[in-house]
Design a protein around this motif. Sequence first.
Motif, PDB file in Angstrom:
ATOM      1  N   GLN A  70     -17.923  30.352 -16.347  1.00 21.81           N
ATOM      2  CA  GLN A  70     -17.745  29.672 -17.634  1.00 21.81           C
ATOM      3  C   GLN A  70     -16.995  28.346 -17.485  1.00 21.81           C
ATOM      4  OE1 GLN A  70     -15.892  32.971 -19.865  1.00 21.81           O
ATOM      5  NE2 GLN A  70     -17.646  32.873 -21.282  1.00 21.81           N
ATOM      6  N   ALA A  71     -16.128  28.289 -16.464  1.00 22.95           N
ATOM      7  CA  ALA A  71     -15.372  27.049 -16.219  1.00 22.95           C
ATOM      8  C   ALA A  71     -16.210  25.978 -15.528  1.00 22.95           C
ATOM      9  CB  ALA A  71     -14.138  27.365 -15.382  1.00 22.95           C
ATOM     10  N   GLY A  72     -17.459  26.323 -15.205  1.00 25.50           N
ATOM     11  CA  GLY A  72     -18.361  25.329 -14.634  1.00 25.50           C
ATOM     12  C   GLY A  72     -18.474  25.336 -13.128  1.00 25.50           C
ATOM     13  N   GLU A  73     -17.843  26.298 -12.451  1.00 28.49           N
ATOM     14  CA  GLU A  73     -17.946  26.367 -10.989  1.00 28.49           C
ATOM     15  C   GLU A  73     -19.362  26.787 -10.587  1.00 28.49           C
ATOM     16  OE1 GLU A  73     -14.763  27.857  -8.426  1.00 28.49           O
ATOM     17  OE2 GLU A  73     -13.715  28.458 -10.247  1.00 28.49           O
ATOM     18  N   LYS A  74     -19.975  26.040  -9.712  1.00 23.75           N
ATOM     19  CA  LYS A  74     -21.286  26.364  -9.164  1.00 23.75           C
ATOM     20  C   LYS A  74     -21.075  26.882  -7.747  1.00 23.75           C
ATOM     21  CE  LYS A  74     -23.816  24.744 -12.620  1.00 23.75           C
ATOM     22  NZ  LYS A  74     -24.749  25.575 -13.410  1.00 23.75           N
ATOM     23  N   LEU A  75     -21.093  28.173  -7.588  1.00 16.52           N
ATOM     24  CA  LEU A  75     -20.761  28.792  -6.311  1.00 16.52           C
ATOM     25  C   LEU A  75     -22.003  29.407  -5.681  1.00 16.52           C
ATOM     26  CD1 LEU A  75     -17.475  30.530  -7.514  1.00 16.52           C
ATOM     27  CD2 LEU A  75     -17.664  28.428  -6.175  1.00 16.52           C
ATOM     28  N   SER A  76     -22.058  29.326  -4.384  1.00 20.19           N
ATOM     29  CA  SER A  76     -23.198  29.885  -3.657  1.00 20.19           C
ATOM     30  C   SER A  76     -22.929  31.357  -3.355  1.00 20.19           C
ATOM     31  CB  SER A  76     -23.416  29.109  -2.348  1.00 20.19           C
ATOM     32  OG  SER A  76     -24.486  29.666  -1.619  1.00 20.19           O
ATOM     33  N   ASP A  77     -23.301  32.219  -4.285  1.00 19.63           N
ATOM     34  CA  ASP A  77     -23.109  33.651  -4.098  1.00 19.63           C
ATOM     35  C   ASP A  77     -24.136  34.422  -4.921  1.00 19.63           C
ATOM     36  OD1 ASP A  77     -22.188  33.582  -6.739  1.00 19.63           O
ATOM     37  OD2 ASP A  77     -20.082  33.625  -6.168  1.00 19.63           O
ATOM     38  N   PHE A  78     -24.104  35.739  -4.806  1.00 18.84           N
ATOM     39  CA  PHE A  78     -25.084  36.559  -5.522  1.00 18.84           C
ATOM     40  C   PHE A  78     -24.874  36.493  -7.034  1.00 18.84           C
ATOM     41  CE2 PHE A  78     -25.242  39.510  -1.578  1.00 18.84           C
ATOM     42  CZ  PHE A  78     -26.077  38.603  -0.946  1.00 18.84           C
ATOM     43  N   PHE A  79     -23.643  36.398  -7.462  1.00 15.90           N
ATOM     44  CA  PHE A  79     -23.359  36.364  -8.897  1.00 15.90           C
ATOM     45  C   PHE A  79     -24.077  35.185  -9.558  1.00 15.90           C
ATOM     46  CE2 PHE A  79     -21.023  35.554 -12.778  1.00 15.90           C
ATOM     47  CZ  PHE A  79     -20.720  36.828 -13.249  1.00 15.90           C
ATOM     48  N   GLN A  80     -24.108  34.058  -8.871  1.00 13.40           N
ATOM     49  CA  GLN A  80     -24.775  32.884  -9.423  1.00 13.40           C
ATOM     50  C   GLN A  80     -26.251  33.172  -9.698  1.00 13.40           C
ATOM     51  OE1 GLN A  80     -22.853  30.207 -10.025  1.00 13.40           O
ATOM     52  NE2 GLN A  80     -24.458  28.924 -10.918  1.00 13.40           N
TER      53      GLN A  80
END
Length: 522
Positions: free
Chosen positions: A288-298
């Motif tokens: 929600q804070a806008g972090e674009k992370l390379s993981d399964f959750f994304q």
Amino acid sequence: MYALIVSTGAVAFVFVYLLVLPVVAYFRDVKGLRRYPVFKHGAGITNLVFVREAVKGFRSKTLLEEHRKKGPVVRTGPNSLSYASLDAIKDIYGHGTTCLKGEFYETLAGSHFHLADVVDKSEHARKRKLLSAAYALKNLENWEFKVADKVTRFIRAADRACTDPLPKGHTIPDPGDLTFNYRAWGNFFTVDAIADIGLSERLGLLDQGHDLVEAERMDGTVFQANFRACLHATARAQSIIVWTEQWFTFNERLTKLISPTLRKLWKLNEGWNGIVLRRARNRFRRYQAGEKLSDFFQCLMEDRDGNPLGLEWGEIVAEVSIMMNAGSDTTAIAINNVMYWLLKNPRCMAKLREEVDSVLAEDEVVAPYEKVKHLPYLKAVLDESLRITPPTTFGLPRRTPPEGAYVLGDFIPGNTTVSISAYVAHRDPKIFPDPESFVPERWLGEKGKDLQPYFISFSAGARGCIGRNISYLEQTVLLASVVHRFEFALPYPEWEQDKVEAMNLTPGPLPLKVWRRKRAEK
């Protein structure tokens, strides 16, 4: 007088429902299942026979013994058949099977299904599509640096536990030198790895040396819970009563009342729910804070083009739960088991070390995946360990479609539970000669390729384990790294590790003496 009538009527109802009707159904034999031998006396009448075996703690071993005595098909319950013949794999689990996931998975599901327990085929296809890119073999390089980081921390812990080398010719270490519980540290490794790969969260179990993590209640209060104890308690409690599917909720309440042991297990289950909720809420806040992370959750939140998928919160939590559960537990068990078998078979350990040493420099601490992923004996060692002690031992239940299906050429009526235990299947002497011996060589060359259709440690077909590639990555890099750097010793050569079967065959502690190899010190 009225109370007496009511109580008498209640007793009569229970007697008829639990005993008379099942006996009548058994002798009516509408589905024709009486033609198959029963697992144990009474198994054709009630599932409580299998429940009793589950309480003992190793039902798959008993199932193997019964198949050896009674043949390739055994009736384990009023509506359940277990198969030992490997020819049944394609009928039950293969890509062309008409069999479905059924009551077993519906019983254990929460408010929303996750990838592993979803029953509907179209829903499963949708879920698998969400995560398939992340789990794909071509994307393993995205996760290797996270795995390497955890291997580094594992090795750091093993370095701290090192003692002086075992004197030449000695096979029994001083009890005070059994300083490294390989089972626990292997589990810390897999939990840290899946938290990072799946949620971009650093839990730090390998740094702190224990599995106490933050958990969260629905009201937002935070508490501490032991990851392993909560997860294993949940699996153990469920594995005892899940076989009486219609009575699962009642039996959960009943066991909480009458069994102090099960009451404790169910209490720990609340801790597991809190651990999962904490992980999901923490990661969702970052999204929600806008972090674009390379993981399964994304992958759960957005498609490849960055479009929101709009999953319900309950589905997100369910997927986080199975990710943290299956993504840590089975691989941890595999990591434990392969070290155990290598130490019980020094010839295999020496052969593996020779192969690993041939591609790694003396001063390399973490084995690069590119250097070790194609080592034939290393892969054979991993597969042989997964064969002889598959982490998931019990037969994953499937349900024949309403119109019925053929299994091993026999017609099985609709809505009948059918399954094959990997523990049983992998001990078929026609396919795996000398099945109780640890023989990695059986997996080498063309003969090894011929065995792959009968290898079901990751299940098979469209519902096979999506995390297979990640599991092999973790197992391969860790095992190559530790055998290159360390020597290990069991408490004594004949030592046997305790095991308890829940959903998985869970090993007890593996206390080892560990010391640096002389080769690595040069």
